[in-house]
Design a protein around this motif. Sequence first.
Motif, PDB file in Angstrom:
ATOM      1  N   PHE A  91       0.871  -1.180   0.000  1.00 46.88           N
ATOM      2  CA  PHE A  91       0.000   0.000   0.000  1.00 46.88           C
ATOM      3  C   PHE A  91       0.901   1.221   0.000  1.00 46.88           C
ATOM      4  O   PHE A  91       1.727   1.394   0.887  1.00 46.88           O
ATOM      5  N   ILE A  93       1.158   5.359  -0.066  1.00 50.03           N
ATOM      6  CA  ILE A  93       0.339   6.517   0.286  1.00 50.03           C
ATOM      7  C   ILE A  93       1.193   7.782   0.248  1.00 50.03           C
ATOM      8  O   ILE A  93       2.366   7.772   0.655  1.00 50.03           O
ATOM      9  N   PHE A 103      -3.018  13.545   3.708  1.00 49.40           N
ATOM     10  CA  PHE A 103      -2.737  12.302   3.012  1.00 49.40           C
ATOM     11  C   PHE A 103      -3.744  11.998   1.911  1.00 49.40           C
ATOM     12  O   PHE A 103      -4.931  12.338   2.025  1.00 49.40           O
ATOM     13  N   GLY A 104      -3.240  11.331   0.888  1.00 51.74           N
ATOM     14  CA  GLY A 104      -4.111  10.802  -0.146  1.00 51.74           C
ATOM     15  C   GLY A 104      -4.788   9.533   0.343  1.00 51.74           C
ATOM     16  O   GLY A 104      -4.556   9.079   1.471  1.00 51.74           O
ATOM     17  N   GLN A 105      -5.598   8.965  -0.524  1.00 52.09           N
ATOM     18  CA  GLN A 105      -6.389   7.795  -0.148  1.00 52.09           C
ATOM     19  C   GLN A 105      -5.578   6.509  -0.200  1.00 52.09           C
ATOM     20  O   GLN A 105      -6.034   5.462   0.254  1.00 52.09           O
TER      21      GLN A 105
ATOM     22  N   TYR B  37      -3.408  10.368  13.810  1.00 45.23           N
ATOM     23  CA  TYR B  37      -4.139  10.108  12.579  1.00 45.23           C
ATOM     24  C   TYR B  37      -4.987   8.859  12.773  1.00 45.23           C
ATOM     25  O   TYR B  37      -4.619   7.935  13.495  1.00 45.23           O
ATOM     26  N   GLN B  39      -6.792   5.719  10.605  1.00 42.73           N
ATOM     27  CA  GLN B  39      -6.807   5.011   9.328  1.00 42.73           C
ATOM     28  C   GLN B  39      -7.938   3.982   9.355  1.00 42.73           C
ATOM     29  O   GLN B  39      -7.803   2.894   9.896  1.00 42.73           O
ATOM     30  N   SER B  42     -10.765   1.638   4.825  1.00 42.43           N
ATOM     31  CA  SER B  42     -10.586   2.100   3.447  1.00 42.43           C
ATOM     32  C   SER B  42      -9.152   2.536   3.158  1.00 42.43           C
ATOM     33  O   SER B  42      -8.753   2.608   1.995  1.00 42.43           O
ATOM     34  N   GLY B  43      -8.383   2.828   4.180  1.00 43.31           N
ATOM     35  CA  GLY B  43      -6.955   3.061   3.969  1.00 43.31           C
ATOM     36  C   GLY B  43      -6.455   4.477   4.088  1.00 43.31           C
ATOM     37  O   GLY B  43      -5.275   4.690   4.367  1.00 43.31           O
ATOM     38  N   GLU B  44      -7.321   5.453   3.847  1.00 45.01           N
ATOM     39  CA  GLU B  44      -6.798   6.817   3.899  1.00 45.01           C
ATOM     40  C   GLU B  44      -6.467   7.218   5.323  1.00 45.01           C
ATOM     41  O   GLU B  44      -7.007   6.675   6.281  1.00 45.01           O
ATOM     42  N   LEU B  45      -5.572   8.153   5.463  1.00 40.85           N
ATOM     43  CA  LEU B  45      -5.200   8.658   6.784  1.00 40.85           C
ATOM     44  C   LEU B  45      -5.956   9.945   7.058  1.00 40.85           C
ATOM     45  O   LEU B  45      -5.862  10.898   6.290  1.00 40.85           O
ATOM     46  N   PHE B  91      -2.796   6.076  14.492  1.00 38.34           N
ATOM     47  CA  PHE B  91      -1.349   6.284  14.501  1.00 38.34           C
ATOM     48  C   PHE B  91      -1.008   7.577  15.211  1.00 38.34           C
ATOM     49  O   PHE B  91      -1.613   8.623  14.959  1.00 38.34           O
ATOM     50  N   ARG B 107      -4.767  -0.840  16.720  1.00 39.49           N
ATOM     51  CA  ARG B 107      -6.027  -1.211  16.058  1.00 39.49           C
ATOM     52  C   ARG B 107      -7.129  -1.229  17.098  1.00 39.49           C
ATOM     53  O   ARG B 107      -7.070  -1.999  18.057  1.00 39.49           O
TER      54      ARG B 107
END
Lengths: 112, 112
Positions: A91, A93, A103-105, B37, B39, B42-45, B91, B107
């Motif tokens: 992944f 980013i 941050f981007g997705q 941050y 997360q 979906s992954g984006e921060l 994070f 998590r």
Amino acid sequence: GAVVSQHPSRVICKSGTSVKIECRSLDFQATTMFWYRQFPKQSLMLMATSNEGSKATYEQGVEKDKFLINHASLTLSTLTVTSAHPEDSSFYICSARRTGDFFGQGTRLTVV
Amino acid sequence: AQKVTQAQTEISVVEKEDVTLDCVYETRDTTYYLFWYKQPPSGELVFLIRRNSFDEQNEISGRYSWNFQKSTSSFNFTITASQVVDSAVYFCALASQGKLIFGTGTRLQVFP
């Protein structure tokens, strides 16, 4: 707020091919952008710092010839993974710096 | 050395419980910034907060609060009355020499 768009969100490529990932700051100009890599269930590791109009600064252990970074404008940085191999699957980013880092997705790269 | 430690790998709570995520940092810098941050899957921060090293005031934003204690080099994050939508990896990060150094993340799973 500051918006950073990363494209594509997912990509699957064949081993040996190259893949380009774009990172755009949509509503602000970013002199500095960053590229990170994140393995499953792990933290973000900084790969390189991308500065508009100059060469990127790579972190120790990151192959600059394999991970090509171009920051040709104040709103766009690209990361090209050259001659991708399955171990490059990860992944990726990006972030763009304003008063903070936005941050981007993220892009999930799978090399088959 | 510059380092961020998030000792809690995973935390599970039931909705409406309060939960605190720990963050301990190390830095030689006298001026630095700390961040949290989120997360989601979906992954984006998602940026939550930035704290300057000279500002030790605790901050509250809705159900979120942060406790910054320079004496113990800690920047803990508390979610009050947790909700299922809070489930994510969180994070903590330290800005040092122009770069973000991330902890390994915690998590959080909130069960209904």
